[in-house]
Design a protein around this motif. Structure first.
Motif, PDB file in Angstrom:
ATOM      1  N   VAL A  32      20.985  40.276  31.877  1.00 29.35           N
ATOM      2  CA  VAL A  32      20.753  39.003  32.497  1.00 29.35           C
ATOM      3  C   VAL A  32      21.313  38.214  31.885  1.00 29.35           C
ATOM      4  O   VAL A  32      21.798  37.343  31.776  1.00 29.35           O
ATOM      5  N   GLU A  33      21.114  38.967  30.156  1.00 31.14           N
ATOM      6  CA  GLU A  33      21.752  37.770  29.696  1.00 31.14           C
ATOM      7  C   GLU A  33      23.202  38.036  29.379  1.00 31.14           C
ATOM      8  O   GLU A  33      24.336  36.973  29.511  1.00 31.14           O
ATOM      9  N   ALA A  34      23.913  38.864  29.189  1.00 26.23           N
ATOM     10  CA  ALA A  34      26.224  38.715  29.362  1.00 26.23           C
ATOM     11  C   ALA A  34      26.112  38.836  30.790  1.00 26.23           C
ATOM     12  O   ALA A  34      27.392  38.789  30.625  1.00 26.23           O
ATOM     13  N   PHE A  35      25.932  38.358  32.259  1.00 27.04           N
ATOM     14  CA  PHE A  35      25.906  38.602  32.909  1.00 27.04           C
ATOM     15  C   PHE A  35      25.826  38.362  34.310  1.00 27.04           C
ATOM     16  O   PHE A  35      26.394  36.575  34.913  1.00 27.04           O
ATOM     17  N   ALA A  36      24.543  38.115  34.218  1.00 19.71           N
ATOM     18  CA  ALA A  36      23.849  37.203  36.213  1.00 19.71           C
ATOM     19  C   ALA A  36      23.058  35.962  35.117  1.00 19.71           C
ATOM     20  O   ALA A  36      23.530  35.283  36.139  1.00 19.71           O
ATOM     21  N   LEU A  37      23.326  35.841  33.899  1.00 26.38           N
ATOM     22  CA  LEU A  37      22.995  34.047  33.705  1.00 26.38           C
ATOM     23  C   LEU A  37      24.688  32.593  32.820  1.00 26.38           C
ATOM     24  O   LEU A  37      24.798  32.257  34.220  1.00 26.38           O
ATOM     25  N   PRO A  38      25.614  33.952  32.690  1.00 28.26           N
ATOM     26  CA  PRO A  38      27.017  32.782  32.559  1.00 28.26           C
ATOM     27  C   PRO A  38      27.692  32.256  33.628  1.00 28.26           C
ATOM     28  O   PRO A  38      28.290  31.617  33.259  1.00 28.26           O
ATOM     29  N   ILE A  39      27.504  33.419  34.907  1.00 28.35           N
ATOM     30  CA  ILE A  39      28.520  33.202  35.665  1.00 28.35           C
ATOM     31  C   ILE A  39      28.198  32.699  36.490  1.00 28.35           C
ATOM     32  O   ILE A  39      29.025  31.710  36.598  1.00 28.35           O
ATOM     33  N   PRO A  40      26.560  32.241  37.090  1.00 29.73           N
ATOM     34  CA  PRO A  40      26.366  31.262  37.825  1.00 29.73           C
ATOM     35  C   PRO A  40      26.422  30.383  37.406  1.00 29.73           C
ATOM     36  O   PRO A  40      26.850  28.260  37.551  1.00 29.73           O
ATOM     37  N   SER A  41      25.947  30.217  36.133  1.00 28.59           N
ATOM     38  CA  SER A  41      25.817  28.144  34.703  1.00 28.59           C
ATOM     39  C   SER A  41      27.389  27.826  34.856  1.00 28.59           C
ATOM     40  O   SER A  41      27.436  27.057  34.393  1.00 28.59           O
ATOM     41  N   LEU A  42      28.583  29.047  34.398  1.00 28.01           N
ATOM     42  CA  LEU A  42      29.905  28.227  34.234  1.00 28.01           C
ATOM     43  C   LEU A  42      30.220  28.353  35.352  1.00 28.01           C
ATOM     44  O   LEU A  42      31.212  26.931  35.156  1.00 28.01           O
ATOM     45  N   THR A  43      30.012  28.600  36.077  1.00 31.40           N
ATOM     46  CA  THR A  43      30.719  28.544  37.751  1.00 31.40           C
ATOM     47  C   THR A  43      29.967  26.969  38.113  1.00 31.40           C
ATOM     48  O   THR A  43      30.979  26.017  38.934  1.00 31.40           O
ATOM     49  N   LEU A 102      32.790  40.700  31.970  1.00 34.36           N
ATOM     50  CA  LEU A 102      33.156  42.607  31.610  1.00 34.36           C
ATOM     51  C   LEU A 102      33.472  42.577  30.293  1.00 34.36           C
ATOM     52  O   LEU A 102      33.344  43.516  29.815  1.00 34.36           O
ATOM     53  N   ASP A 103      34.558  41.952  29.686  1.00 39.29           N
ATOM     54  CA  ASP A 103      35.336  42.099  28.966  1.00 39.29           C
ATOM     55  C   ASP A 103      34.390  42.190  27.761  1.00 39.29           C
ATOM     56  O   ASP A 103      33.854  42.731  27.048  1.00 39.29           O
ATOM     57  N   ALA A 104      33.738  40.738  28.037  1.00 43.26           N
ATOM     58  CA  ALA A 104      32.552  41.569  26.443  1.00 43.26           C
ATOM     59  C   ALA A 104      31.796  41.876  26.946  1.00 43.26           C
ATOM     60  O   ALA A 104      31.719  42.236  25.408  1.00 43.26           O
ATOM     61  N   MET A 105      31.670  42.227  28.368  1.00 39.41           N
ATOM     62  CA  MET A 105      30.249  43.566  27.666  1.00 39.41           C
ATOM     63  C   MET A 105      30.922  44.927  27.195  1.00 39.41           C
ATOM     64  O   MET A 105      30.241  45.707  26.555  1.00 39.41           O
ATOM     65  N   ALA A 106      32.085  44.802  27.580  1.00 37.90           N
ATOM     66  CA  ALA A 106      32.860  46.160  27.727  1.00 37.90           C
ATOM     67  C   ALA A 106      33.001  46.564  25.589  1.00 37.90           C
ATOM     68  O   ALA A 106      33.222  47.624  25.545  1.00 37.90           O
ATOM     69  N   ALA A 107      33.081  45.003  25.582  1.00 41.44           N
ATOM     70  CA  ALA A 107      33.601  44.909  24.044  1.00 41.44           C
ATOM     71  C   ALA A 107      32.244  44.794  22.865  1.00 41.44           C
ATOM     72  O   ALA A 107      32.238  45.103  21.463  1.00 41.44           O
ATOM     73  N   SER A 108      30.804  45.318  23.716  1.00 41.22           N
ATOM     74  CA  SER A 108      29.832  45.710  23.108  1.00 41.22           C
ATOM     75  C   SER A 108      29.343  46.836  22.678  1.00 41.22           C
ATOM     76  O   SER A 108      29.784  47.734  23.172  1.00 41.22           O
ATOM     77  N   GLU A 109      28.475  46.986  21.624  1.00 41.33           N
ATOM     78  CA  GLU A 109      28.094  48.155  20.592  1.00 41.33           C
ATOM     79  C   GLU A 109      27.111  48.373  21.651  1.00 41.33           C
ATOM     80  O   GLU A 109      26.009  47.763  21.554  1.00 41.33           O
ATOM     81  N   GLY A 110      26.590  48.985  22.217  1.00 38.62           N
ATOM     82  CA  GLY A 110      25.437  49.988  22.703  1.00 38.62           C
ATOM     83  C   GLY A 110      24.460  49.532  23.829  1.00 38.62           C
ATOM     84  O   GLY A 110      25.465  49.331  24.554  1.00 38.62           O
ATOM     85  N   PRO A 111      23.065  49.819  23.890  1.00 39.98           N
ATOM     86  CA  PRO A 111      22.798  49.157  25.194  1.00 39.98           C
ATOM     87  C   PRO A 111      23.047  47.766  25.502  1.00 39.98           C
ATOM     88  O   PRO A 111      23.354  46.476  24.621  1.00 39.98           O
ATOM     89  N   VAL A 112      23.529  46.667  26.774  1.00 38.73           N
ATOM     90  CA  VAL A 112      24.078  45.746  27.276  1.00 38.73           C
ATOM     91  C   VAL A 112      22.806  45.080  28.474  1.00 38.73           C
ATOM     92  O   VAL A 112      22.600  45.683  29.190  1.00 38.73           O
ATOM     93  N   ASP A 113      22.497  43.741  27.626  1.00 38.54           N
ATOM     94  CA  ASP A 113      21.585  43.601  28.710  1.00 38.54           C
ATOM     95  C   ASP A 113      21.935  42.742  30.456  1.00 38.54           C
ATOM     96  O   ASP A 113      22.730  41.492  29.747  1.00 38.54           O
TER      97      ASP A 113
END
Length: 429
Positions: free
Chosen positions: A170-181, A157-168
């Motif tokens: 899938v790439e920024a949220f859905a994939l990293p969370i389970p993979s890192l878990t 969420l921090d990384a997304m908040a720091a992004s400019e413009g639209p955020v995907d």
């Protein structure tokens, strides 16, 4: 300093993973002649109409919840779509086999491609392996991951908040969370993660060809054999190390590699798809999002109904009739393949009574999203932990989040065992 370095590395891994995923889904068309020759009634359980099963799957569900499909390579198949009928098949351990040897020799699949693990095994092998894994997936042991899951979600969420413009998402949220878990659970080295994450995704993509998933499984197993060897020499605190410490004499390297591969596969893309499609569901139902923001108790009912409604694992592992067997008045001959539609079963009027649309007030107990019987997903509670942490955190951090594209422009997987959306661009503010 160490935590900062690891956090930066995780961010790079997440970005790399997203690029891998996006490049994979840009491939068009079915490259395998075998897949192209399969009859549509067999492919229907692996297709969707948006978030709903295709009409062809549900149209005859009331009258014919089990139907036969002749296959082009000398085998007959049966598709099971009814809720009660799916439970009957999945719960009939003596009458049906999951063993991989049933597939060997058909459609270009060889015995050497056997992935091992729980999904393609029968008792007593399955019983032995599940007995080893079950203690590691109790809530008592999984609770140790709660702080890490919360931290991973907040990092994203921090990384997304720091992004400019639209955020995907899938790439920024859905994939990293389970993979890192999952990597935290298994104790996988950070520097290795993006390689087998790619392999985990590829095995679910039927557009790459009928046997491509087995190639991905072989490469993943090769990696895990090396991991297991290292764990034998110096067991760590992750799941693999714990199994070596507690069951070292009762599980061989091949079995342990298969278990690790199955955990990665079962806990990665499935939860990633749930996170993406569940986020879309929240965008479509702002009242449900408001409940999650305002009421901590709303997370569990939302997650259960989302699991039922979305049913991202569209079909269960294939079963083969051990003997002639009758299910709901239908005789299935010995040796025939049986494919159970979990998404069809979860929308069956006998189960939902109202057409199966999304209803955050529904009591969704008994759904088939994690399967049923002895092969029910052993990581169900871990998935629930991730979903219950991620959804509320997302809508609380970004209450004004909205789609950055027209709904009709969203692209969903056309043919896949695990359903998902290819990308989910959103404006966060």
């Amino acid at each position: 300093m160490e935590f900062t370095l690891k956090a930066n590395l995780r961010s790079r891994i997440a970005a790399r993973l997203g690029r891998i995923y996006l490049s994979r889904i840009q491939r068009n068309g079915i490259s395998s002649s075998t897949i192209a020759r399969l009859p549509e009634p067999l492919l229907a359980p692996m297709r969707r109409d948006g978030l709903d099963p295709v009409p062809g799957l549900t149209a005859k569900q009331a009258e014919q919840p089990i139907y036969q499909v002749p296959l082009p390579f000398g085998m007959d198949a049966w598709v099971v779509t009814g809720y009660d009928e799916v439970k009957a098949v999945l719960g009939e351990t003596d009458g049906f086999s999951n063993d991989f040897t049933n597939l060997a020799g058909n459609a270009g699949v060889s015995e050497e491609q056997n992935p091992g693990g729980l999904g393609f095994s029968d008792p007593p092998v399955h019983t032995h392996l599940r007995r080893i894994l079950t203690p590691e997936f109790t809530m008592r042991r999984l609770r140790r991951l709660t702080p890490r899951i919360d931290a991973i979600v907040e990092e994203r969420l921090d990384a997304m908040a720091a992004s400019e413009g639209p955020v995907d998402l899938v790439e920024a949220f859905a994939l990293p969370i389970p993979s890192l878990t999952i990597c935290e659970l298994l104790g996988v080295p950070y520097e290795d993660r993006h390689d087998f994450q790619q392999l985990a995704m590829e095995r679910f993509d039927l557009f790459a060809g009928a046997t491509a998933p087995f190639g991905a499984i072989s490469a993943s197993l090769s990696y895990f054999r090396d991991v297991v060897k290292k764990q034998r020499e110096n067991p760590g605190d992750g799941l693999l190390g714990m199994i070596v410490k507690e069951h070292g004499d009762t599980v061989d390297d091949e079995e342990l590699a298969g278990l690790a591969d199955g955990i990665l596969t079962g806990g990665f893309e499935t939860t990633a798809s749930m996170l993406a499609l569940g986020s879309l569901l929240l965008l479509q139902h702002p009242d449900a999002a408001a409940r999650l923001r305002d009421d901590d108790a709303a997370a569990s009912p939302f997650v259960e109904e989302a699991l039922r409604y979305l049913t991202v694992v569209q079909v269960a592992f294939p079963r083969f009739a051990r003997e002639d067997i009758e299910i709901a008045g239908v005789r299935i001959p010995k040796g025939d393949l049986v494919l159970c539609s979990l998404s069809g079963g979860n929308r069956d009027a006998k189960y939902t009574a109202d057409g199966g649309g999304f209803d955050p007030d529904r009591k969704a107990s008994g759904h088939l999203a994690f399967g049923y019987g002895i092969h029910r997903c052993i990581g169900a509670e871990l998935a629930r932990m991730e979903l219950r942490a991620a959804y509320p955190a997302l809508v609380r951090r970004f209450p004004e989040m909205r789609l950055a594209v027209a709904p009709d422009d969203l692209a969903f997987r056309k043919l896949s065992i695990v359903y998902g959306v290819e990308s989910l661009p959103v404006h966060l503010r």
